[in-house]
Write a protein that holds these residues in place. Structure first.
Motif, PDB file in Angstrom:
ATOM      1  N   GLN A  64       0.860  -1.690  -0.046  1.00 31.72           N
ATOM      2  CA  GLN A  64      -0.181  -0.456   0.146  1.00 31.72           C
ATOM      3  C   GLN A  64       0.821   1.384  -0.172  1.00 31.72           C
ATOM      4  OE1 GLN A  64      -1.884   0.689   3.957  1.00 31.72           O
ATOM      5  NE2 GLN A  64      -1.119  -0.878   4.702  1.00 31.72           N
ATOM      6  N   HIS A  65       0.442   2.276  -0.707  1.00 26.88           N
ATOM      7  CA  HIS A  65       1.043   3.335  -0.570  1.00 26.88           C
ATOM      8  C   HIS A  65       0.359   4.349   0.862  1.00 26.88           C
ATOM      9  CE1 HIS A  65       3.275   7.043  -2.205  1.00 26.88           C
ATOM     10  NE2 HIS A  65       1.988   8.087  -2.782  1.00 26.88           N
ATOM     11  N   HIS A  88       7.737   9.998  -1.351  1.00 22.86           N
ATOM     12  CA  HIS A  88       7.498  10.347  -2.088  1.00 22.86           C
ATOM     13  C   HIS A  88       6.830  11.710  -0.831  1.00 22.86           C
ATOM     14  CE1 HIS A  88       3.377  12.729  -4.100  1.00 22.86           C
ATOM     15  NE2 HIS A  88       4.160  13.610  -3.813  1.00 22.86           N
ATOM     16  N   PHE A  89       8.101  12.971  -0.679  1.00 24.17           N
ATOM     17  CA  PHE A  89       7.228  14.215  -0.514  1.00 24.17           C
ATOM     18  C   PHE A  89       6.177  15.187  -0.920  1.00 24.17           C
ATOM     19  CE2 PHE A  89      11.480  13.345   1.275  1.00 24.17           C
ATOM     20  CZ  PHE A  89      11.245  12.310   2.689  1.00 24.17           C
ATOM     21  N   ARG A 118       4.339   7.755   2.126  1.00 23.76           N
ATOM     22  CA  ARG A 118       4.465   9.555   1.764  1.00 23.76           C
ATOM     23  C   ARG A 118       4.103  10.135   2.866  1.00 23.76           C
ATOM     24  NH1 ARG A 118      -1.271  10.635   1.307  1.00 23.76           N
ATOM     25  NH2 ARG A 118      -1.069  12.749  -0.591  1.00 23.76           N
ATOM     26  N   ILE A 119       4.784  11.893   3.134  1.00 24.86           N
ATOM     27  CA  ILE A 119       4.911  12.378   3.851  1.00 24.86           C
ATOM     28  C   ILE A 119       4.407  13.843   3.754  1.00 24.86           C
ATOM     29  CG2 ILE A 119       7.622  12.817   3.836  1.00 24.86           C
ATOM     30  CD1 ILE A 119       7.272  12.379   7.268  1.00 24.86           C
ATOM     31  N   CYS A 138       8.727  14.904  -5.109  1.00 22.74           N
ATOM     32  CA  CYS A 138      10.212  14.740  -4.946  1.00 22.74           C
ATOM     33  C   CYS A 138       9.928  13.477  -3.932  1.00 22.74           C
ATOM     34  CB  CYS A 138      10.890  15.544  -3.872  1.00 22.74           C
ATOM     35  SG  CYS A 138      11.838  14.710  -3.708  1.00 22.74           S
ATOM     36  N   VAL A 139      10.079  12.503  -5.235  1.00 15.52           N
ATOM     37  CA  VAL A 139      10.615  11.592  -4.388  1.00 15.52           C
ATOM     38  C   VAL A 139      11.665  10.749  -4.161  1.00 15.52           C
ATOM     39  CG1 VAL A 139       9.634   8.764  -5.527  1.00 15.52           C
ATOM     40  CG2 VAL A 139       8.275  10.359  -6.056  1.00 15.52           C
ATOM     41  N   ILE A 140      12.431  10.094  -3.250  1.00 13.14           N
ATOM     42  CA  ILE A 140      13.231   9.396  -3.180  1.00 13.14           C
ATOM     43  C   ILE A 140      12.918   8.109  -3.165  1.00 13.14           C
ATOM     44  CG2 ILE A 140      15.612  10.256  -2.328  1.00 13.14           C
ATOM     45  CD1 ILE A 140      14.375  12.495  -1.497  1.00 13.14           C
ATOM     46  N   ALA A 141      13.886   7.548  -3.743  1.00 17.17           N
ATOM     47  CA  ALA A 141      14.621   6.172  -3.485  1.00 17.17           C
ATOM     48  C   ALA A 141      16.238   5.749  -2.888  1.00 17.17           C
ATOM     49  CB  ALA A 141      14.710   5.036  -5.093  1.00 17.17           C
TER      50      ALA A 141
END
Length: 215
Positions: A64-65, A88-89, A118-119, A138-141
């Protein structure tokens, strides 16, 4: 991550975690496997092990996201709670963040080895400063707590700066190693080097405005 027999992977990938498949039904799909008996038994055992692992991961909120409200909790998950994370920011009133969430929500139940989180940037002042998050979405992996890729806005996705598909996002995350294997079919986007077809762009996103610089 464990190496999975291609036949077993095919069975698992056609029954994503969100559908809560029945293990007996999945095992029946291997009964007519033309492979030799010894290989068929190995595949059925591996399918059972993967099914059990998937159920365990779902109890840990994989598939889930999920929105995290506290940045310390997010850091704990990224650093020690999960080996693979996509974060995901976002801001709730930013249109492009909503578009990105839609694609991530589609990927999350397919790629249950990875935590999708996500935050709201308003709830993460320390991380926003530390990670230098300035443009949204902004998505950081992350792999084992280390940042391995960053998607700023829709940069590096799709065939124009305003259009991309869920397949495009999956391909980008696969390159960073934060997804285990490809799950989406060609219908979700054209293959690398091919021009996108009209029918394969139905799930593509379009946004007429520029990336949101919220700082």
């Amino acid at each position: 991550m464990p190496s999975i027999d291609p036949t077993v992977a095919s069975v698992l990938d056609t029954s994503p975690l969100k559908d809560d498949p029945d293990e007996d039904e999945l095992l029946k799909s291997l009964e007519d496997d033309p492979a030799l008996d010894c290989f068929r038994e190995q595949r059925m055992q591996q399918l059972h092990e993967e099914f059990t692992r998937a159920k365990h991961l779902r109890k840990q909120e994989h598939g889930q996201h999920a929105e995290i409200k506290d940045e310390k909790q997010l850091m704990d998950i990224v650093n020690t709670g999960a080996e693979l994370c996509v974060v995901h920011f976002f801001k709730p009133d930013f249109h492009r963040c909503g578009i990105m969430d839609g694609h991530l929500e589609e990927l999350a139940p397919l790629h249950f080895d990875t935590r999708f989180l996500r935050i709201n940037v308003e709830n993460a002042p320390f991380l926003v400063t530390k990670l230098k998050v300035q443009v949204l979405p902004c998505v950081i992996a992350f792999k084992k707590g280390v940042s391995v890729d960053r998607i700023i806005g829709f940069e590096g996705l799709g065939y124009s700066e305003d259009t991309f598909s869920t397949k495009d996002l999956e391909r980008r995350l696969l390159k960073s190693g934060t997804l285990v294997r490809e799950k989406l079919t060609d219908a979700h986007g054209a293959q690398p080097g091919q021009k996108p077809r009209a029918d394969s762009r139905k799930k593509a996103s379009r946004a007429g405005d520029d990336d949101d610089d919220w700082d």
